[in-house]
Design an enzyme around this catalytic site. Structure first.
Site, PDB file in Angstrom:
ATOM      1  N   TYR A 124     -57.137   1.707 105.424  1.00  0.00           N
ATOM      2  CA  TYR A 124     -56.992   3.127 105.098  1.00  0.00           C
ATOM      3  C   TYR A 124     -57.767   3.905 104.306  1.00  0.00           C
ATOM      4  O   TYR A 124     -58.106   3.394 103.091  1.00  0.00           O
ATOM      5  CB  TYR A 124     -55.492   3.105 104.376  1.00  0.00           C
ATOM      6  CG  TYR A 124     -54.868   4.663 104.628  1.00  0.00           C
ATOM      7  CD1 TYR A 124     -54.220   5.119 105.651  1.00  0.00           C
ATOM      8  CD2 TYR A 124     -54.892   5.287 103.563  1.00  0.00           C
ATOM      9  CE1 TYR A 124     -53.584   6.171 105.648  1.00  0.00           C
ATOM     10  CE2 TYR A 124     -54.244   6.625 103.192  1.00  0.00           C
ATOM     11  CZ  TYR A 124     -53.703   7.164 104.593  1.00  0.00           C
ATOM     12  OH  TYR A 124     -52.984   8.328 104.361  1.00  0.00           O
ATOM     13  N   GLN A 185     -47.020   7.454 108.316  1.00  0.00           N
ATOM     14  CA  GLN A 185     -46.758   7.099 109.795  1.00  0.00           C
ATOM     15  C   GLN A 185     -48.214   6.460 110.120  1.00  0.00           C
ATOM     16  O   GLN A 185     -48.198   5.808 111.135  1.00  0.00           O
ATOM     17  CB  GLN A 185     -46.915   8.613 110.414  1.00  0.00           C
ATOM     18  CG  GLN A 185     -47.928   9.762 110.040  1.00  0.00           C
ATOM     19  CD  GLN A 185     -47.631  10.471 108.842  1.00  0.00           C
ATOM     20  OE1 GLN A 185     -46.632   9.866 108.033  1.00  0.00           O
ATOM     21  NE2 GLN A 185     -48.082  11.754 108.748  1.00  0.00           N
ATOM     22  N   ASN A 208     -51.479   7.512  98.817  1.00  0.00           N
ATOM     23  CA  ASN A 208     -50.482   8.136  97.878  1.00  0.00           C
ATOM     24  C   ASN A 208     -49.143   7.290  97.737  1.00  0.00           C
ATOM     25  O   ASN A 208     -49.184   6.185  98.368  1.00  0.00           O
ATOM     26  CB  ASN A 208     -50.100   9.552  98.281  1.00  0.00           C
ATOM     27  CG  ASN A 208     -49.638   9.685  99.325  1.00  0.00           C
ATOM     28  OD1 ASN A 208     -48.880   8.648 100.234  1.00  0.00           O
ATOM     29  ND2 ASN A 208     -49.659  10.697 100.225  1.00  0.00           N
ATOM     30  N   SER A 233     -54.592   3.121  87.838  1.00  0.00           N
ATOM     31  CA  SER A 233     -56.302   2.441  87.555  1.00  0.00           C
ATOM     32  C   SER A 233     -56.098   2.245  85.933  1.00  0.00           C
ATOM     33  O   SER A 233     -55.368   2.817  85.139  1.00  0.00           O
ATOM     34  CB  SER A 233     -57.107   3.483  87.825  1.00  0.00           C
ATOM     35  OG  SER A 233     -58.417   2.806  87.618  1.00  0.00           O
ATOM     36  N   GLN A 255     -61.799   6.058  83.768  1.00  0.00           N
ATOM     37  CA  GLN A 255     -60.762   5.504  84.405  1.00  0.00           C
ATOM     38  C   GLN A 255     -59.523   6.821  84.128  1.00  0.00           C
ATOM     39  O   GLN A 255     -58.857   6.983  85.284  1.00  0.00           O
ATOM     40  CB  GLN A 255     -60.092   4.253  83.737  1.00  0.00           C
ATOM     41  CG  GLN A 255     -60.746   3.164  83.798  1.00  0.00           C
ATOM     42  CD  GLN A 255     -61.433   2.670  85.316  1.00  0.00           C
ATOM     43  OE1 GLN A 255     -60.193   2.755  86.006  1.00  0.00           O
ATOM     44  NE2 GLN A 255     -62.240   2.925  85.682  1.00  0.00           N
ATOM     45  N   HIS A 325     -59.926  -3.860  85.399  1.00  0.00           N
ATOM     46  CA  HIS A 325     -61.317  -3.961  84.855  1.00  0.00           C
ATOM     47  C   HIS A 325     -61.376  -4.258  83.224  1.00  0.00           C
ATOM     48  O   HIS A 325     -60.819  -3.897  82.563  1.00  0.00           O
ATOM     49  CB  HIS A 325     -61.990  -2.539  85.107  1.00  0.00           C
ATOM     50  CG  HIS A 325     -61.814  -1.666  86.112  1.00  0.00           C
ATOM     51  ND1 HIS A 325     -60.911  -0.969  86.564  1.00  0.00           N
ATOM     52  CD2 HIS A 325     -62.446  -2.017  87.467  1.00  0.00           C
ATOM     53  CE1 HIS A 325     -60.964  -0.323  87.754  1.00  0.00           C
ATOM     54  NE2 HIS A 325     -61.876  -0.974  88.286  1.00  0.00           N
ATOM     55  N   ASP A 358     -67.808   0.198  90.878  1.00  0.00           N
ATOM     56  CA  ASP A 358     -67.149   1.066  91.703  1.00  0.00           C
ATOM     57  C   ASP A 358     -67.695   1.560  92.885  1.00  0.00           C
ATOM     58  O   ASP A 358     -67.523   1.755  93.878  1.00  0.00           O
ATOM     59  CB  ASP A 358     -66.766   2.464  90.990  1.00  0.00           C
ATOM     60  CG  ASP A 358     -65.177   2.154  90.250  1.00  0.00           C
ATOM     61  OD1 ASP A 358     -64.532   1.056  90.240  1.00  0.00           O
ATOM     62  OD2 ASP A 358     -65.184   2.910  89.304  1.00  0.00           O
TER      63      ASP A 358
END
Length: 430
Positions: A124, A185, A208, A233, A255, A325, A358
């Site tokens: 996703y 969905q 989300n 995070s 962050q 982290h 990252d």
């Protein structure tokens, strides 16, 4: 309003206990809202996907899947270079994680493990302002190395068309299809399958609250595997007086700009460093005001500097926190790292900010949060492999071990069939 500076020891739970609660997003309200969506996708398939896309995204689609190979892209060569460099580093790191099947002789029998990849994966990728193409690399590359044969990208449609960077990544990573459906969905389409969206056995990637709720619910129903449960995070930094206060402040803010619920915890034995970091944070708020309210809320409400009497207490607290982290910026990085048991990913030394992991260094940035690293690991090749055990028992070993099977099966009351299934193969009973 400076960041809280708290002088602690292991017994001052009133000072630090709130940071050990393992903040996870409350998905109860989101779950209630997405359940009708999941059911509609399950029963109505593509029709529901098209309807919800028009309702939530304001876009009327004629189809929900596209073949990325059919598109031409025009990506800035410098951006291509950056992503190709990241791709190469991520591949090198994850290639070292490959597993080989094995077998060995134990008590006269051949026993072993055969590794097989999961059959299918959906990744996703959020859209709009939350577009994270780097997460596409992180999700797909280890799956490819594991040998996952079918991979699709799930992402919401955009009114101006799909972001070219996602299409280009889908091309160079050789993804089977892009499903232009977002939200709950989109997750439901991957979990149930529809007329045009094949069912996936596993799904990874950020999203989300509705995406997180759909992943969590469908995983709980046994319909799809997911990466570790996600929360806000977070970064934890262990530092001593040798550390650069400005650099630490920057790392904490990196962050904080993820969201107002993010957290950044500095653990130190040096009160002077603690005060200098607090000052640097205030300077940064003036010099770099982008997303100011978000960063300030994360720093003032969810973050802190904890000053402990010794470095062992800092290590102890970090292991209790089990952060997503962990940065270690001290004069004895390796000694401290040797005592770290729980962290999603560790960044050693002053030149290892989280942002390197990252994007470009090669480690995976899809990590457990909310103290999840006490039981979960970072996304990797193992995430997409199943371990199948096997055995080949010899006639001689069966004869030798049958008396033990007889005793054990009788003890458990299963001798009539369990014991007999071995007995009939022994000498004189064949």
């Amino acid at each position: 309003m400076p960041i809280p500076i708290l002088q602690c020891d292991r017994n001052s739970k009133d000072q630090y206990s709130r940071f050990l609660l393992g903040a996870r997003e409350d998905l109860s309200a989101a779950t209630a809202r997405i359940l009708p969506i999941l059911e509609a996708v399950r029963t109505k398939g593509d029709q529901a996907l098209l309807s919800y896309t028009e309702k939530f995204d304001g876009i009327k689609l004629s189809q929900v899947t596209i073949d990325p190979k059919q598109f031409k892209t025009n990506i800035d060569p410098k951006i291509k270079e950056a992503f190709l460099r990241a791709k190469a580093n991520i591949e090198d790191f994850h290639l070292a994680q490959k597993r080989e099947s094995w077998s060995k002789i134990i008590d006269g029998n051949r026993l072993g493990v055969k590794y097989t990849p999961i059959p299918s994966l959906a990744v996703y990728a959020p859209g709009g302002k939350a577009l994270y193409p780097s997460s596409v690399l992180m999700g797909i590359i280890p799956a490819k190395i594991a040998g996952v044969p079918s991979i699709q990208l799930i992402t919401p449609p955009q009114k101006e068309g799909l972001p070219e960077i996602l299409v280009w990544l889908a091309q160079i990573l050789e993804i089977d299809r892009i499903v232009t459906v977002g939200g709950a969905q989109g997750i439901a389409a991957a979990a149930y399958g529809t007329e045009s969206v094949p069912k996936s056995e596993f799904i990874v990637g950020p999203g989300n609250a509705y995406v997180a709720a759909a992943k969590s619910f469908l995983s709980g129903q046994g319909l799809i595997g997911i990466d570790s449960p996600a929360g806000p995070s977070e970064v934890c930094i262990i530092a001593d007086g040798s550390a650069n206060a400005k650099w630490i402040a920057c790392d904490m803010l990196s962050q904080a700009e993820h969201g107002e619920d993010s957290s950044a915890i500095l653990l130190t034995t040096d009160l002077t460093l603690a005060k200098r970091v607090s000052e640097e944070l205030e300077i940064a708020f003036v010099e770099r005001p982008k997303r100011l309210q978000m960063k300030q809320k994360a720093i003032y409400e969810n973050s802190a500097v904890l000053v402990f009497p010794n470095i062992d207490d800092c290590i102890w607290f970090s292991n209790e926190l089990a952060p997503e982290h962990l940065e270690i910026q001290t004069e004895n990085n390796e000694i401290i790292f040797s005592k770290i048991d729980h962290a999603g990913s560790v960044f050693l030394g002053p030149y290892s900010p989280v942002a390197m992991g990252d994007y470009i260094s090669g480690t995976n940035h899809i990590l457990p949060t909310a103290r999840g690293s006490r039981i979960y690991s970072s996304l990797g090749v193992d995430t997409f492999l199943k371990r199948v055990t096997f055995q080949e028992v010899t006639k001689e070993s069966l004869e030798t071990l049958y008396p033990f099977v007889k005793l054990m099966s009788e003890l458990e009351g299963l001798d009539e069939e369990h014991g007999t299934s071995v007995k009939v193969r022994t000498k004189g009973h064949e």
